[in-house]
Design an enzyme around this catalytic site. Structure first.
Site, PDB file in Angstrom:
ATOM      1  N   ASP A   1       8.590   8.050  -6.825  1.00 40.11           N
ATOM      2  CA  ASP A   1       9.781   8.863  -6.543  1.00 40.11           C
ATOM      3  C   ASP A   1      10.110   8.938  -5.059  1.00 40.11           C
ATOM      4  OD1 ASP A   1       7.679  10.402  -5.631  1.00 40.11           O
ATOM      5  OD2 ASP A   1       8.437  12.286  -6.474  1.00 40.11           O
TER       6      ASP A   1
ATOM      7  N   HIS B   1      -6.409  -6.434  -2.036  1.00 45.14           N
ATOM      8  CA  HIS B   1      -7.247  -6.461  -0.834  1.00 45.14           C
ATOM      9  C   HIS B   1      -7.615  -7.889  -0.432  1.00 45.14           C
ATOM     10  CE1 HIS B   1      -8.685  -2.013  -1.438  1.00 45.14           C
ATOM     11  NE2 HIS B   1      -7.411  -2.134  -1.118  1.00 45.14           N
TER      12      HIS B   1
ATOM     13  N   ARG C   1       0.824  -1.207   0.000  1.00 41.34           N
ATOM     14  CA  ARG C   1       0.000   0.000   0.000  1.00 41.34           C
ATOM     15  C   ARG C   1       0.860   1.261   0.000  1.00 41.34           C
ATOM     16  NH1 ARG C   1      -3.143   2.643   4.640  1.00 41.34           N
ATOM     17  NH2 ARG C   1      -4.647   3.979   3.568  1.00 41.34           N
TER      18      ARG C   1
ATOM     19  N   HIS D   1       0.629   4.265  -2.785  1.00 44.10           N
ATOM     20  CA  HIS D   1       0.457   5.682  -2.459  1.00 44.10           C
ATOM     21  C   HIS D   1       1.599   6.511  -3.017  1.00 44.10           C
ATOM     22  CE1 HIS D   1      -2.941   6.224   0.538  1.00 44.10           C
ATOM     23  NE2 HIS D   1      -2.981   4.929   0.278  1.00 44.10           N
TER      24      HIS D   1
ATOM     25  N   ASN E   1      -4.107  13.547   5.287  1.00 46.32           N
ATOM     26  CA  ASN E   1      -5.178  12.694   5.813  1.00 46.32           C
ATOM     27  C   ASN E   1      -5.181  11.323   5.151  1.00 46.32           C
ATOM     28  OD1 ASN E   1      -6.205  14.566   7.634  1.00 46.32           O
ATOM     29  ND2 ASN E   1      -7.566  15.492   6.118  1.00 46.32           N
TER      30      ASN E   1
END
Length: 321
Positions: free
Chosen positions: A78, A192, A66, A70, A93
């Site tokens: 990078d 998932h 994960r 992201h 957040n």
């Protein structure tokens, strides 16, 4: 669309992706042999460290996968998500529940001992995500190297990363903006099959769906009862796959057929006509899922949106002085 058409559709895309992947070693920017002369022990170090950490805490495997997603979703792969400073992606957040930073720091420290100032944090994170997948029982794939570490990390840019409540059209458009397609969306969502989510991500779906004061009517009633007992507090965790939470398999897709998708975006993959045939096909195609997951992860790891030439960070948490 019948079954044979679905399988033909999947297989044709797999061949196209595989052909594209085979030419990656000739790319100007990424190469499978990038560190062969300068850091030949790199993959051995990363594999050993990931194995060591995951054996102590199995939840770090999906966490590293994960973290990589992201990172690649904002400014490309990078390592901008690793920069630890005020106003950066890491404190956004959307990043609050991200984990695995300490694993990357540990790998980087060991790599610097063997090959100082040679290996980027972006390459380390990409390979660590691959080895985390393998440690969880998923497929292996070759990682091309040569990524540079970005110098820019902005919190509000991380808010564009999918969080589990978007519409399928929004997800498709987001993936397309990164050079990924509908098949990549469905297959990478299959990550998932392992891991967990905070209950805060689905409390509205359980208790106040679209402001109705009721649950999402699409949730399997027995599964809803289980989730409501499990998720009385937003800070609690719940497994993404309620049936085989520790197995990297196609149960995730079978759950969607039974209306047991944990996140709204998971379940909507089965209800949307653009993604549903792929979900249905993958429920019985474990080998296809593993093969295509590897291919889609290669595509994810090759996203590059650098605004500058980047650098090789000495410490993954901060840009070089």
């Amino acid at each position: 669309m019948n079954w044979s058409t679905i399988y033909l559709f999947i297989f044709s895309i797999i061949i196209a992706v595989s052909v594209n992947d085979a030419s990656l070693d000739d790319s100007d920017s990424l190469s499978f042999s990038h560190y062969h002369g300068t850091c030949p022990e790199l993959e051995k170090i990363i594999h050993s460290k990931v194995k060591e950490w995951v054996e102590k805490d199995s939840t770090l495997a999906p966490a590293l996968m994960r973290l990589h997603f992201h990172d690649c979703s904002v400014r490309g792969c990078d390592a901008s998500i690793l920069l630890n400073h005020k106003g950066g992606e890491r404190i956004a957040n959307a990043s609050k529940s991200l984990r695995g930073f300490e694993v990357i720091d540990d790998i980087k420290a060991e790599v610097e001992k063997k090959c100082p100032k040679i290996v980027s944090c972006a390459d380390i994170l990409t390979a660590a995500a691959r080895d985390a997948t393998v440690a969880a029982g998923g497929p292996f794939w070759m990682v091309p190297y040569g990524r540079k570490d970005g110098r820019v990390s902005v919190a509000h840019e991380a808010d564009s990363v999918p969080m589990g409540h978007e519409k399928i059209t929004d997800l498709i458009e987001f993936f397309q903006s990164k050079g990924l397609n509908v098949l990549d969306l469905v297959v990478l969502s299959g990550a998932h099959t392992i891991g967990r989510s905070t209950c805060g991500s689905l409390q509205n779906r359980l208790f106040n769906y679209k402001g109705t004061g009721k649950a999402d009517p699409s949730i399997n009633p027995k599964y809803l009862n289980f989730l409501r007992r499990k998720c009385r507090w937003a800070s609690e965790y719940v497994e993404l796959d309620a049936v085989t939470p520790k197995a990297f398999d196609v149960q995730y897709y079978k759950n969607l057929e039974k209306k047991m998708g944990l996140l709204l975006t998971d379940q909507m993959l089965y209800f949307d006509s653009r993604t549903a045939p792929l979900v249905t096909a993958l429920t019985s195609q474990s080998s296809v899922f593993h093969h295509q997951f590897a291919a889609s992860m290669v595509k994810l790891g090759n996203i590059q949106d650098y605004d500058d030439d980047g650098e090789i960070r000495l410490n993954c948490n901060r840009v070089n002085a």
